[in-house]
Design an enzyme around this catalytic site. Structure first.
Site, PDB file in Angstrom:
ATOM      1  N   GLU A 114      28.581  50.611  36.946  1.00  0.00           N
ATOM      2  CA  GLU A 114      29.705  49.938  37.596  1.00  0.00           C
ATOM      3  C   GLU A 114      30.181  50.759  38.786  1.00  0.00           C
ATOM      4  O   GLU A 114      29.766  51.917  38.958  1.00  0.00           O
ATOM      5  CB  GLU A 114      30.852  49.715  36.594  1.00  0.00           C
ATOM      6  CG  GLU A 114      30.465  48.705  35.518  1.00  0.00           C
ATOM      7  CD  GLU A 114      31.517  48.485  34.449  1.00  0.00           C
ATOM      8  OE1 GLU A 114      32.583  49.123  34.496  1.00  0.00           O
ATOM      9  OE2 GLU A 114      31.259  47.678  33.548  1.00  0.00           O
ATOM     10  N   HIS A 165      41.170  43.789  40.383  1.00  0.00           N
ATOM     11  CA  HIS A 165      39.712  43.718  40.188  1.00  0.00           C
ATOM     12  C   HIS A 165      39.135  42.909  41.338  1.00  0.00           C
ATOM     13  O   HIS A 165      39.647  41.829  41.658  1.00  0.00           O
ATOM     14  CB  HIS A 165      39.386  43.066  38.845  1.00  0.00           C
ATOM     15  CG  HIS A 165      37.976  43.321  38.417  1.00  0.00           C
ATOM     16  ND1 HIS A 165      36.895  42.773  39.077  1.00  0.00           N
ATOM     17  CD2 HIS A 165      37.461  44.074  37.420  1.00  0.00           C
ATOM     18  CE1 HIS A 165      35.773  43.185  38.490  1.00  0.00           C
ATOM     19  NE2 HIS A 165      36.088  43.983  37.487  1.00  0.00           N
ATOM     20  N   ARG A 199      36.801  50.562  42.971  1.00  0.00           N
ATOM     21  CA  ARG A 199      37.457  49.262  43.025  1.00  0.00           C
ATOM     22  C   ARG A 199      38.501  49.096  44.114  1.00  0.00           C
ATOM     23  O   ARG A 199      38.645  48.022  44.686  1.00  0.00           O
ATOM     24  CB  ARG A 199      38.168  49.051  41.699  1.00  0.00           C
ATOM     25  CG  ARG A 199      37.445  48.088  40.872  1.00  0.00           C
ATOM     26  CD  ARG A 199      38.095  47.946  39.557  1.00  0.00           C
ATOM     27  NE  ARG A 199      37.009  47.819  38.611  1.00  0.00           N
ATOM     28  CZ  ARG A 199      37.165  47.774  37.327  1.00  0.00           C
ATOM     29  NH1 ARG A 199      38.361  47.885  36.806  1.00  0.00           N
ATOM     30  NH2 ARG A 199      36.132  47.631  36.543  1.00  0.00           N
ATOM     31  N   HIS A 227      44.634  43.404  37.646  1.00  0.00           N
ATOM     32  CA  HIS A 227      43.735  43.655  36.526  1.00  0.00           C
ATOM     33  C   HIS A 227      44.231  44.742  35.586  1.00  0.00           C
ATOM     34  O   HIS A 227      44.131  44.621  34.370  1.00  0.00           O
ATOM     35  CB  HIS A 227      42.374  44.053  37.100  1.00  0.00           C
ATOM     36  CG  HIS A 227      41.312  44.330  36.096  1.00  0.00           C
ATOM     37  ND1 HIS A 227      40.846  43.359  35.229  1.00  0.00           N
ATOM     38  CD2 HIS A 227      40.594  45.457  35.815  1.00  0.00           C
ATOM     39  CE1 HIS A 227      39.897  43.895  34.461  1.00  0.00           C
ATOM     40  NE2 HIS A 227      39.739  45.159  34.782  1.00  0.00           N
ATOM     41  N   ARG A 232      41.884  53.812  38.649  1.00  0.00           N
ATOM     42  CA  ARG A 232      41.048  54.015  37.457  1.00  0.00           C
ATOM     43  C   ARG A 232      39.571  53.750  37.748  1.00  0.00           C
ATOM     44  O   ARG A 232      39.216  52.751  38.382  1.00  0.00           O
ATOM     45  CB  ARG A 232      41.509  53.077  36.342  1.00  0.00           C
ATOM     46  CG  ARG A 232      40.620  53.085  35.129  1.00  0.00           C
ATOM     47  CD  ARG A 232      41.175  52.190  34.052  1.00  0.00           C
ATOM     48  NE  ARG A 232      41.110  50.794  34.401  1.00  0.00           N
ATOM     49  CZ  ARG A 232      40.151  49.966  34.013  1.00  0.00           C
ATOM     50  NH1 ARG A 232      39.157  50.390  33.253  1.00  0.00           N
ATOM     51  NH2 ARG A 232      40.174  48.701  34.363  1.00  0.00           N
TER      52      ARG A 232
HETATM   53  P1  FAD Z   1      45.965  45.310  24.558  1.00  0.00           P
HETATM   54  O1  FAD Z   1      44.568  45.294  24.114  1.00  0.00           O
HETATM   55  O2  FAD Z   1      46.335  44.515  25.701  1.00  0.00           O
HETATM   56  O3  FAD Z   1      46.921  45.051  23.335  1.00  0.00           O
HETATM   57  C1  FAD Z   1      48.313  44.866  23.550  1.00  0.00           C
HETATM   58  C2  FAD Z   1      48.953  44.445  22.241  1.00  0.00           C
HETATM   59  O4  FAD Z   1      50.364  44.615  22.343  1.00  0.00           O
HETATM   60  C3  FAD Z   1      48.745  43.000  21.854  1.00  0.00           C
HETATM   61  O5  FAD Z   1      48.488  42.937  20.475  1.00  0.00           O
HETATM   62  C4  FAD Z   1      50.094  42.339  22.148  1.00  0.00           C
HETATM   63  O6  FAD Z   1      50.394  41.220  21.349  1.00  0.00           O
HETATM   64  C5  FAD Z   1      51.013  43.487  21.811  1.00  0.00           C
HETATM   65  N1  FAD Z   1      52.343  43.357  22.416  1.00  0.00           N
HETATM   66  C6  FAD Z   1      52.675  43.449  23.730  1.00  0.00           C
HETATM   67  N2  FAD Z   1      53.999  43.283  23.870  1.00  0.00           N
HETATM   68  C7  FAD Z   1      54.511  43.094  22.642  1.00  0.00           C
HETATM   69  C8  FAD Z   1      55.810  42.835  22.135  1.00  0.00           C
HETATM   70  N3  FAD Z   1      56.895  42.734  22.929  1.00  0.00           N
HETATM   71  N4  FAD Z   1      55.962  42.669  20.805  1.00  0.00           N
HETATM   72  C9  FAD Z   1      54.900  42.755  19.963  1.00  0.00           C
HETATM   73  N5  FAD Z   1      53.647  42.969  20.380  1.00  0.00           N
HETATM   74  C10 FAD Z   1      53.461  43.141  21.704  1.00  0.00           C
HETATM   75  N6  FAD Z   1      38.519  48.342  30.346  1.00  0.00           N
HETATM   76  C11 FAD Z   1      37.387  49.042  30.142  1.00  0.00           C
HETATM   77  O7  FAD Z   1      37.430  50.249  29.877  1.00  0.00           O
HETATM   78  N7  FAD Z   1      36.183  48.414  30.203  1.00  0.00           N
HETATM   79  C12 FAD Z   1      36.058  47.080  30.481  1.00  0.00           C
HETATM   80  O8  FAD Z   1      34.963  46.549  30.504  1.00  0.00           O
HETATM   81  C13 FAD Z   1      37.234  46.346  30.725  1.00  0.00           C
HETATM   82  N8  FAD Z   1      37.160  45.034  31.045  1.00  0.00           N
HETATM   83  C14 FAD Z   1      38.317  44.330  31.164  1.00  0.00           C
HETATM   84  C15 FAD Z   1      38.249  42.945  31.401  1.00  0.00           C
HETATM   85  C16 FAD Z   1      39.405  42.198  31.433  1.00  0.00           C
HETATM   86  C17 FAD Z   1      39.326  40.712  31.682  1.00  0.00           C
HETATM   87  C18 FAD Z   1      40.662  42.818  31.256  1.00  0.00           C
HETATM   88  C19 FAD Z   1      41.930  42.013  31.286  1.00  0.00           C
HETATM   89  C20 FAD Z   1      40.743  44.177  31.068  1.00  0.00           C
HETATM   90  C21 FAD Z   1      39.577  44.944  31.020  1.00  0.00           C
HETATM   91  N9  FAD Z   1      39.621  46.317  30.805  1.00  0.00           N
HETATM   92  C22 FAD Z   1      38.468  47.019  30.618  1.00  0.00           C
HETATM   93  C23 FAD Z   1      40.898  46.987  30.557  1.00  0.00           C
HETATM   94  C24 FAD Z   1      41.074  47.139  29.027  1.00  0.00           C
HETATM   95  O9  FAD Z   1      40.570  46.008  28.383  1.00  0.00           O
HETATM   96  C25 FAD Z   1      42.530  47.289  28.650  1.00  0.00           C
HETATM   97  O10 FAD Z   1      43.137  48.264  29.456  1.00  0.00           O
HETATM   98  C26 FAD Z   1      42.653  47.730  27.201  1.00  0.00           C
HETATM   99  O11 FAD Z   1      41.958  46.848  26.383  1.00  0.00           O
HETATM  100  C27 FAD Z   1      44.112  47.793  26.796  1.00  0.00           C
HETATM  101  O12 FAD Z   1      44.166  48.016  25.414  1.00  0.00           O
HETATM  102  P2  FAD Z   1      45.571  48.238  24.721  1.00  0.00           P
HETATM  103  O13 FAD Z   1      45.299  48.451  23.291  1.00  0.00           O
HETATM  104  O14 FAD Z   1      46.331  49.243  25.463  1.00  0.00           O
HETATM  105  O15 FAD Z   1      46.356  46.859  24.936  1.00  0.00           O
HETATM  106  C1  SIN Z   2      34.569  44.917  34.398  1.00  0.00           C
HETATM  107  O1  SIN Z   2      33.825  44.606  33.487  1.00  0.00           O
HETATM  108  O2  SIN Z   2      34.308  44.796  35.580  1.00  0.00           O
HETATM  109  C2  SIN Z   2      35.881  45.493  34.028  1.00  0.00           C
HETATM  110  C3  SIN Z   2      35.694  46.898  33.704  1.00  0.00           C
HETATM  111  C4  SIN Z   2      36.988  47.610  33.700  1.00  0.00           C
HETATM  112  O3  SIN Z   2      38.044  47.038  33.983  1.00  0.00           O
HETATM  113  O4  SIN Z   2      36.952  48.812  33.415  1.00  0.00           O
END
Ligand code: FAD
Ligand code: SIN
Length: 532
Positions: free
Chosen positions: A115, A243, A291, A352, A387
């Site tokens: 990537e 993104h 990015r 993103h 990032r």
């Molecule tokens: P999340 O997985 O977003 O979980 C948040 C949780 O908090 C949820 O359960 C939600 O319900 C809960 N919550 C929020 N507010 C409240 C509230 N007020 N009350 C109760 N619950 C609440 N990163 C990579 O490293 N590689 C990738 O390939 C990649 N691809 C991505 C593709 C997409 C489309 C997106 C959107 C992001 C991508 N990212 C990627 C970024 C990565 O997915 C996220 O940064 C990461 O998954 C965040 O994880 P988290 O556990 O912090 O939060």
């Molecule tokens: C992607 O798959 O391009 C997202 C990867 C990332 O957000 O780290």
């Protein structure tokens, strides 16, 4: 309700922490709450994968460290970068042990993707649905622990601190403590309190603050807004990552479908509407530049040509290889009439990822006692000003592990606070019309996209600030007199998040990484984080 460990969020950060504390403390209660269904998280939508140096003969820690530092444009903490890169390998192995499957070659080695900003292929992935595979594995793994309780549809309203006991709490109050949270139970419609010894904030990102985002509807910045209201330290909020390649679908509102950067890693080429492969005019790394550079280049091409999108050209790629690695993208494109072997994919940048968030130390500890933060809501200084792709899932695992280690040292020294009052809803009545909320959400998204997007300037930021002031005043007035609802609370949290982004952007008198201000186009010599 009382619990030993309270985890807000069921994405990779929350569930990793839950699994670890539950395994180490079988006699203690672990409660995971989420405002939606358990798998509706940013984690589920991750596509490209998780970055890791799995074979030091093919790759090296120093290269991954170097790539992360370059992407971060001078603001990463090199110590944290080295720690995450090195410790990440064990965390990835744990994810495999919990049952996540990553694609492998016929000889059993990992099939690694590439990537933007990575000098080597080092992205472990499960086709183009890596996040959904990890989320599945984590949700299955927690079922083995009878001491974990997962509560869905439970909206956290606020963190409980000394403020709720009647004390004046300001940013300079020493030893602010977190005693748990107030929640709106979306099934019973009642406001309850959950008293906890340790609270873990794992609430994810804030992409919904913008009109176009790859984030699902849950990503409204709730955790950061709550921590800010509780007078916790918030850092680096100006660094919102756009993104480069979200699918452009006119008329589609809410979440945009992502076209993973791994497609460019496999040979996809960005072209403007004249068919020109324009990235070579912007950076020697062309389509695989970090990015911030690619998103800005696309934004510039769209502005110069007056168009709403550019193209990602995959027509030169091997179609069967594309279908094998990216079945989800292939199917999505086909569903809207795009045959990737023949047609170019229209794309545009979309909000993103939030690089900033609740400031933590290297053990996931926030400035508030007994409150940890991990994942996208946290600012650990790994990402600096931008990032590196696929470092986010890695960061969440490393910091949830470290938070677990730090929690083990203190859990037996903490008691439940028995004096927490019930939520005070006196003087509030049922909302009369939702339009007061929905219109404000629209206005907020529009002003953030138009004034605080990929390219900023002082006047745009000032305008955004003034409009936010008005939205803030109106929403606070509504909040004081209306029964709380998730819609109203999310609006309030998004306004706070937007304010933090704008304020931090105004404080940064330079352009660096994801923050580009045409009034300060150069980098300054001063390396500093913006802490609010
Ligand atoms: P999340 O997985 O977003 O979980 C948040 C949780 O908090 C949820 O359960 C939600 O319900 C809960 N919550 C929020 N507010 C409240 C509230 N007020 N009350 C109760 N619950 C609440 N990163 C990579 O490293 N590689 C990738 O390939 C990649 N691809 C991505 C593709 C997409 C489309 C997106 C959107 C992001 C991508 N990212 C990627 C970024 C990565 O997915 C996220 O940064 C990461 O998954 C965040 O994880 P988290 O556990 O912090 O939060
Ligand atoms: C992607 O798959 O391009 C997202 C990867 C990332 O957000 O780290």
């Amino acid at each position: 309700m009382k619990t030993d460990f309270l985890i807000i969020g069921s994405g990779i950060a929350g569930l990793t922490y839950a699994l670890k504390v539950a395994a180490d403390c079988p006699d203690k209660t672990v409660t995971v709450i989420t405002k939606s269904q358990s798998d509706e998280t940013n984690t589920k939508y991750a596509q490209g994968g998780i970055a890791g140096v799995m074979d030091v003969n093919q790759d090296s820690f120093s290269k991954h460290i170097e790539d992360t530092l370059i992407a971060g444009d001078g603001l990463c903490n090199p110590h944290i970068v080295e720690m995450v890169v090195k410790e990440g390998v064990d965390r990835i192995q744990e994810m495999i042990d919990w049952g996540a499957q990553f694609d492998r070659l016929p000889d059993g080695d990992f099939k690694l993707g590439k990537e933007g900003g990575h000098s080597e292929s080092r992205i472990l992935h499960h086709k183009d649905v890596t996040g959904s595979e990890m989320e599945r594995a984590l949700l299955e793994a927690i079922q083995q622990y009878s001491n974990i309780q997962l509560i869905n549809h439970c909206f956290v309203l606020d963190l409980i601190t000394q403020h709720h006991l009647g004390y004046l709490v300001t940013k300079s109050t020493p030893d602010i403590e977190c005693y748990g949270v107030y929640v709106l139970n979306l099934e019973s419609k009642k406001i309850e309190k959950i008293v906890a010894k340790i609270t873990m904030l794992a609430t994810g990102g804030n992409g919904q603050v913008y009109r176009t985002t790859t984030n699902p509807s849950i990503a409204t910045g709730d955790g950061v807004a709550m921590a800010y209201r509780a007078k916790g330290r918030i850092e680096n909020m100006e660094f919102i990552q756009f993104h480069p390649t979200a699918l452009y679908e006119p008329g589609v509102r809410g979440q945009s479908f992502l076209i993973t950067e791994a497609v460019r890693g496999d040979g996809g080429i960005l072209r403007n509407q004249q068919g020109e492969a324009f990235m070579e005019r912007y950076d020697s790394r062309k389509d695989l530049a970090p990015r911030d550079i690619v998103a800005r280049a696309i934004d510039n091409e769209m502005k110069i040509n007056g168009t709403e999108y550019v193209y990602l050209d995959c027509t030169q790629m091997d179609p069967s290889r594309f279908k094998d690695h990216f079945p989800n993208i292939y199917a999505k494109c086909l569903s809207i009439g795009i045959e990737v072997a023949k047609d170019m994919i229209p794309i545009a940048p979309a909000a993103h990822y939030s690089c900033g968030g609740v400031k933590t130390d290297e053990w996931g500890r926030t400035s508030i006692k007994n409150l940890f933060a991990s994942g996208e809501c946290a600012s650990t200084t790994l990402h600096g000003a931008n990032r590196l792709a696929s470092n986010s899932l890695l960061e969440a695992m490393v910091f949830s592990h470290r938070s677990y280690l730090a929690s083990m040292k203190v859990i037996n020294t903490i008691s439940w606070n028995e004096q927490i009052p019930d939520w005070n809803a006196a003087g509030t009545t049922a909302p009369k019309e939702m339009i007061l909320i929905t219109q404000s959400v629209k206005e907020l998204k529009l002003l953030m996209s138009d004034y605080v997007g990929i390219v900023r300037n002082n006047e745009r930021l000032q305008r955004a600030n003034r409009r936010l002031d008005l939205l803030h005043a109106e929403t606070e007035a509504l909040y004081q007199k209306t029964e709380v609802s998730p819609q109203l609370c999310e609006l309030r949290n998004m306004i706070t998040t937007a304010f933090l982004i704008v304020k931090s952007a105004e404080l940064r008198k330079e352009s660096r990484g994801l923050h580009f201000n045409t009034d300060f186009p150069n980098r300054s010599e001063l390396l500093q984080n913006t802490i609010l």
